[in-house]
Design an enzyme around this catalytic site. Structure first.
Site, PDB file in Angstrom:
ATOM      1  N   GLY A   8      62.862 -21.962  47.981  1.00  0.00           N
ATOM      2  CA  GLY A   8      62.615 -20.616  48.315  1.00  0.00           C
ATOM      3  C   GLY A   8      62.570 -20.308  49.560  1.00  0.00           C
ATOM      4  N   ILE A   9      63.713 -21.147  50.464  1.00  0.00           N
ATOM      5  CA  ILE A   9      63.769 -20.893  51.778  1.00  0.00           C
ATOM      6  C   ILE A   9      64.400 -19.540  52.595  1.00  0.00           C
ATOM      7  CG2 ILE A   9      66.175 -21.965  52.025  1.00  0.00           C
ATOM      8  CD1 ILE A   9      64.807 -23.449  54.784  1.00  0.00           C
ATOM      9  N   GLN A  12      60.428 -14.797  52.346  1.00  0.00           N
ATOM     10  CA  GLN A  12      59.715 -14.377  53.501  1.00  0.00           C
ATOM     11  C   GLN A  12      58.946 -15.592  53.845  1.00  0.00           C
ATOM     12  OE1 GLN A  12      56.346 -11.391  54.241  1.00  0.00           O
ATOM     13  NE2 GLN A  12      55.331 -12.820  53.300  1.00  0.00           N
ATOM     14  N   SER A 123      48.420 -18.518  44.062  1.00  0.00           N
ATOM     15  CA  SER A 123      48.310 -17.139  44.676  1.00  0.00           C
ATOM     16  C   SER A 123      47.138 -16.788  44.169  1.00  0.00           C
ATOM     17  CB  SER A 123      49.529 -16.326  43.785  1.00  0.00           C
ATOM     18  OG  SER A 123      49.226 -14.910  43.893  1.00  0.00           O
ATOM     19  N   GLU A 125      46.669 -13.733  42.938  1.00  0.00           N
ATOM     20  CA  GLU A 125      46.939 -13.048  41.599  1.00  0.00           C
ATOM     21  C   GLU A 125      46.180 -13.906  40.507  1.00  0.00           C
ATOM     22  OE1 GLU A 125      48.883 -10.216  40.098  1.00  0.00           O
ATOM     23  OE2 GLU A 125      48.258  -9.717  42.008  1.00  0.00           O
ATOM     24  N   TYR A 147      53.227 -12.894  35.883  1.00  0.00           N
ATOM     25  CA  TYR A 147      53.265 -13.765  36.841  1.00  0.00           C
ATOM     26  C   TYR A 147      51.966 -14.580  37.087  1.00  0.00           C
ATOM     27  CZ  TYR A 147      53.250 -14.462  42.012  1.00  0.00           C
ATOM     28  OH  TYR A 147      52.959 -15.038  43.186  1.00  0.00           O
TER      29      TYR A 147
HETATM   30  P1  NAP Z   1      60.004 -14.241  48.219  1.00  0.00           P
HETATM   31  O1  NAP Z   1      60.277 -13.492  49.380  1.00  0.00           O
HETATM   32  O2  NAP Z   1      60.171 -13.269  46.817  1.00  0.00           O
HETATM   33  O3  NAP Z   1      60.780 -15.416  48.012  1.00  0.00           O
HETATM   34  C1  NAP Z   1      61.113 -16.103  46.771  1.00  0.00           C
HETATM   35  C2  NAP Z   1      61.896 -17.377  47.009  1.00  0.00           C
HETATM   36  O4  NAP Z   1      62.083 -18.073  45.979  1.00  0.00           O
HETATM   37  C3  NAP Z   1      63.586 -16.700  47.627  1.00  0.00           C
HETATM   38  O5  NAP Z   1      63.726 -17.836  48.435  1.00  0.00           O
HETATM   39  C4  NAP Z   1      64.149 -16.831  46.075  1.00  0.00           C
HETATM   40  O6  NAP Z   1      65.474 -17.203  46.206  1.00  0.00           O
HETATM   41  C5  NAP Z   1      63.403 -18.090  45.462  1.00  0.00           C
HETATM   42  N1  NAP Z   1      63.686 -18.345  43.990  1.00  0.00           N
HETATM   43  C6  NAP Z   1      63.449 -17.382  42.981  1.00  0.00           C
HETATM   44  N2  NAP Z   1      63.920 -18.102  41.941  1.00  0.00           N
HETATM   45  C7  NAP Z   1      64.342 -19.444  42.346  1.00  0.00           C
HETATM   46  C8  NAP Z   1      65.316 -20.136  41.484  1.00  0.00           C
HETATM   47  N3  NAP Z   1      65.149 -20.222  40.076  1.00  0.00           N
HETATM   48  N4  NAP Z   1      65.536 -21.364  42.181  1.00  0.00           N
HETATM   49  C9  NAP Z   1      65.418 -21.524  43.486  1.00  0.00           C
HETATM   50  N5  NAP Z   1      64.830 -20.606  44.000  1.00  0.00           N
HETATM   51  C10 NAP Z   1      64.496 -19.397  43.445  1.00  0.00           C
HETATM   52  O7  NAP Z   1      58.464 -14.790  48.326  1.00  0.00           O
HETATM   53  P2  NAP Z   1      57.399 -14.773  49.414  1.00  0.00           P
HETATM   54  O8  NAP Z   1      56.688 -13.772  49.603  1.00  0.00           O
HETATM   55  O9  NAP Z   1      58.253 -15.868  50.522  1.00  0.00           O
HETATM   56  O10 NAP Z   1      56.251 -16.296  48.594  1.00  0.00           O
HETATM   57  C11 NAP Z   1      56.626 -17.553  48.718  1.00  0.00           C
HETATM   58  C12 NAP Z   1      55.837 -18.058  47.450  1.00  0.00           C
HETATM   59  O11 NAP Z   1      54.590 -17.926  47.663  1.00  0.00           O
HETATM   60  C13 NAP Z   1      56.348 -17.620  46.132  1.00  0.00           C
HETATM   61  O12 NAP Z   1      55.944 -18.461  45.201  1.00  0.00           O
HETATM   62  C14 NAP Z   1      55.179 -16.506  45.922  1.00  0.00           C
HETATM   63  O13 NAP Z   1      54.939 -16.256  44.519  1.00  0.00           O
HETATM   64  C15 NAP Z   1      53.973 -17.324  46.571  1.00  0.00           C
HETATM   65  N6  NAP Z   1      52.781 -16.431  46.892  1.00  0.00           N
HETATM   66  C16 NAP Z   1      53.254 -15.394  47.985  1.00  0.00           C
HETATM   67  C17 NAP Z   1      52.204 -14.653  48.507  1.00  0.00           C
HETATM   68  C18 NAP Z   1      52.670 -13.466  49.496  1.00  0.00           C
HETATM   69  O14 NAP Z   1      51.766 -12.530  49.782  1.00  0.00           O
HETATM   70  N7  NAP Z   1      53.706 -13.366  49.929  1.00  0.00           N
HETATM   71  C19 NAP Z   1      50.882 -14.731  48.133  1.00  0.00           C
HETATM   72  C20 NAP Z   1      50.567 -16.202  47.196  1.00  0.00           C
HETATM   73  C21 NAP Z   1      51.671 -16.698  46.778  1.00  0.00           C
HETATM   74  P3  NAP Z   1      66.729 -15.813  46.399  1.00  0.00           P
HETATM   75  O15 NAP Z   1      66.857 -15.492  47.644  1.00  0.00           O
HETATM   76  O16 NAP Z   1      67.868 -16.475  45.692  1.00  0.00           O
HETATM   77  O17 NAP Z   1      66.122 -14.830  45.385  1.00  0.00           O
HETATM   78  N1  GDD Z   2      55.002  -2.806  44.961  1.00  0.00           N
HETATM   79  C1  GDD Z   2      54.286  -1.723  44.931  1.00  0.00           C
HETATM   80  N2  GDD Z   2      54.887  -0.629  45.042  1.00  0.00           N
HETATM   81  N3  GDD Z   2      52.917  -1.823  44.821  1.00  0.00           N
HETATM   82  C2  GDD Z   2      52.274  -0.763  44.764  1.00  0.00           C
HETATM   83  C3  GDD Z   2      52.874   0.698  44.919  1.00  0.00           C
HETATM   84  C4  GDD Z   2      54.350   0.724  45.028  1.00  0.00           C
HETATM   85  O1  GDD Z   2      54.823   1.645  44.950  1.00  0.00           O
HETATM   86  N4  GDD Z   2      52.042   1.665  44.740  1.00  0.00           N
HETATM   87  C5  GDD Z   2      50.682   1.185  45.076  1.00  0.00           C
HETATM   88  N5  GDD Z   2      51.079  -0.548  44.822  1.00  0.00           N
HETATM   89  C6  GDD Z   2      49.777  -1.338  44.515  1.00  0.00           C
HETATM   90  C7  GDD Z   2      50.111  -2.333  43.505  1.00  0.00           C
HETATM   91  O2  GDD Z   2      49.852  -1.630  41.968  1.00  0.00           O
HETATM   92  C8  GDD Z   2      48.857  -3.442  43.807  1.00  0.00           C
HETATM   93  O3  GDD Z   2      47.916  -3.201  43.570  1.00  0.00           O
HETATM   94  C9  GDD Z   2      49.209  -3.585  45.417  1.00  0.00           C
HETATM   95  O4  GDD Z   2      49.651  -2.091  45.729  1.00  0.00           O
HETATM   96  C10 GDD Z   2      49.777  -4.758  45.812  1.00  0.00           C
HETATM   97  O5  GDD Z   2      51.317  -4.739  45.359  1.00  0.00           O
HETATM   98  P1  GDD Z   2      52.413  -5.623  45.818  1.00  0.00           P
HETATM   99  O6  GDD Z   2      52.704  -5.358  47.390  1.00  0.00           O
HETATM  100  O7  GDD Z   2      53.617  -5.505  44.847  1.00  0.00           O
HETATM  101  O8  GDD Z   2      51.725  -7.075  45.867  1.00  0.00           O
HETATM  102  P2  GDD Z   2      51.004  -7.918  44.680  1.00  0.00           P
HETATM  103  O9  GDD Z   2      49.273  -7.780  45.247  1.00  0.00           O
HETATM  104  O10 GDD Z   2      51.407  -7.356  43.280  1.00  0.00           O
HETATM  105  O11 GDD Z   2      51.489  -9.295  44.748  1.00  0.00           O
HETATM  106  C11 GDD Z   2      51.869  -9.994  46.045  1.00  0.00           C
HETATM  107  O12 GDD Z   2      50.568 -10.873  46.356  1.00  0.00           O
HETATM  108  C12 GDD Z   2      50.384 -11.740  45.575  1.00  0.00           C
HETATM  109  C13 GDD Z   2      48.907 -12.519  45.888  1.00  0.00           C
HETATM  110  O13 GDD Z   2      47.793 -11.793  45.549  1.00  0.00           O
HETATM  111  C14 GDD Z   2      52.942 -10.956  45.756  1.00  0.00           C
HETATM  112  O14 GDD Z   2      53.591 -11.186  46.997  1.00  0.00           O
HETATM  113  C15 GDD Z   2      52.744 -11.906  44.902  1.00  0.00           C
HETATM  114  O15 GDD Z   2      53.926 -12.882  44.728  1.00  0.00           O
HETATM  115  C16 GDD Z   2      51.639 -12.747  45.617  1.00  0.00           C
HETATM  116  O16 GDD Z   2      51.185 -13.895  44.835  1.00  0.00           O
END
Ligand code: NAP
Ligand code: GDD
Length: 334
Positions: A8-9, A12, A123, A125, A147
């Site tokens: 996932g490099i 973000q 997560s 979530e 998810y």
């Molecule tokens: P992101 O920006 O959506 O990045 C996801 C990465 O996973 C991308 O590099 C994507 O590659 C890769 N990927 C998806 N499917 C794959 C596959 N089949 N094989 C290899 N690579 C694959 O997510 P992020 O925000 O950086 O989050 C990183 C991790 O933390 C994720 O597991 C996410 O669920 C978890 N997480 C995120 C948050 C948050 O708030 N950001 C919070 C809690 C947990 P492509 O570029 O090719 O699509």
């Molecule tokens: N995406 C999105 N788009 N979300 C919206 C919108 C919209 O137009 N309007 C309101 N929301 C609300 C969603 O319903 C949710 O409650 C909140 O904004 C955050 O949505 P996201 O930014 O899509 O993030 P997430 O909380 O569902 O999930 C992210 O955080 C998780 C950790 O708690 C992702 O990064 C997940 O990968 C990660 O695990």
């Protein structure tokens, strides 16, 4: 020099973690999947500092080969289908990537070298319809999306490999973390990008869903530091990584529009297309264990986070206008 492999490099977190590990003098490998269009924009600045290797979480063989070739000391499993709404449209694929993908990575490590240290991107979530406020490491899970269910599988599998095989496998239960490198579909970046486009006259309305949802939002750069800290401990464990503060989507919206000198009520439209089948209403984490055992603390406040995302998007959109590189906004229904 230590070696790390990041799945996932291109995402973000992957890009911030690569920055962090390069700075720490690691040899960094990144696993990428083949794509017909280039998606390395978050990594361009690291072009001569990291190595990319092809592989896919769906392909067990490619993971074994990647680990054999890189010989990592540490594997960070960040790859996942990470967008919650997509998990209702593609629940089976989300399970394959986000749940079974963890099994494939852990099995590949176990077969090649079980001494490799492993980080799993779990997560908040998983807490879903929360059973306790604030959420801690031992708060029971009640996921609200395919998810969240898939992440719970990956989390417990990580615990299980630690307990079954004595592997150094840790799980970071990370609450939402954001940055100017966040994908455009996530609400924070959708807002900061929308604000910038409205300010620059490229659009007038921003369509959003539930403004009442509350999240514990931190800065991604702070959160990847915690990922690394977990793997430096003698004992593997699970940690909640959060700020301990919660804010509504409306608060994020209000601050972002104000930052650009705009009134959000003039521009935001509530659109049913962005309301989810089941919502996570409130997330707020208790990071006490991470503070005590890892010495981790977030450094960027909510207000600083919103401001820096809006400022970065204003600069980006203005640059695109000046250079004639503005792209039409594609309509996405979730
Ligand atoms: P992101 O920006 O959506 O990045 C996801 C990465 O996973 C991308 O590099 C994507 O590659 C890769 N990927 C998806 N499917 C794959 C596959 N089949 N094989 C290899 N690579 C694959 O997510 P992020 O925000 O950086 O989050 C990183 C991790 O933390 C994720 O597991 C996410 O669920 C978890 N997480 C995120 C948050 C948050 O708030 N950001 C919070 C809690 C947990 P492509 O570029 O090719 O699509
Ligand atoms: N995406 C999105 N788009 N979300 C919206 C919108 C919209 O137009 N309007 C309101 N929301 C609300 C969603 O319903 C949710 O409650 C909140 O904004 C955050 O949505 P996201 O930014 O899509 O993030 P997430 O909380 O569902 O999930 C992210 O955080 C998780 C950790 O708690 C992702 O990064 C997940 O990968 C990660 O695990």
């Amino acid at each position: 020099m230590k070696t790390a492999l990041i799945t996932g490099i291109t995402g973000q977190d992957g890009s911030y973690l690569a920055d962090f590990l390069v700075e720490k003098n690691y040899k960094v490998y990144g696993l990428i999947r083949r794509s017909s269009t280039e998606n390395l924009w978050r990594l361009h600045h690291l072009h001569d500092k990291i190595e990319l290797i092809f592989g896919d979480l769906l392909d067990h063989h490619s993971l074994i080969t990647a680990i054999q070739e890189c010989e990592p000391d540490e594997v960070y499993n960040l790859a996942a289908q990470s967008f919650v709404p997509t998990s209702w449209n593609q629940p089976v694929l989300t399970g394959e990537f986000t749940a079974l993908g963890v099994t494939r990575v852990l099995e590949a490590i176990r077969v090649v070298n079980p001494e490799i240290r492993f980080y799993q991107a779990s997560s908040s979530e998983m807490f879903g319809k929360v059973l306790e406020i604030p959420q801690k490491e031992d708060t029971p899970f009640y996921p609200r999306s395919p998810y969240g269910v898939a992440k719970a599988f990956g989390h417990f599998l990580t615990v299980n490999y630690r307990e079954s095989y004595g592997m150094h496998a840790s799980s970071g239960i990370l609450f939402n973390h954001e940055s100017p490198r966040r994908g455009l579909e996530f609400v924070t970046r959708k807002i900061s990008n929308g604000v910038a486009r409205i300010k620059c006259g490229l659009q007038d309305k921003l369509h959003l869903g539930n403004l009442d949802a509350r999240r514990d939002w931190g800065f991604a750069g702070d959160y990847v530091r915690a990922q690394w800290m977990m793997l430096q401990r003698d004992q593997p464990d699970d940690y909640v990584i959060a700020t301990g503060e919660t804010h509504s989507v409306e608060e994020f919206v209000a601050r972002a529009f104000t930052r650009a000198g705009l009134n959000w009520q003039d521009h935001v439209v509530i659109d049913q297309a962005f309301i989810r089948p089941a919502e996570v209403d409130l997330l707020v984490g208790d990071p006490t264990k991470a503070e005590k055992e890892l010495g981790w603390k977030p450094e960027v406040t909510f207000e600083e986070l919103v401001d820096c995302m809006v400022d970065a998007d204003l600069e980006k959109v203005q640059h695109e206008i000046e250079t004639g590189e503005t792209q039409p906004q594609m309509k996405m229904r979730s």
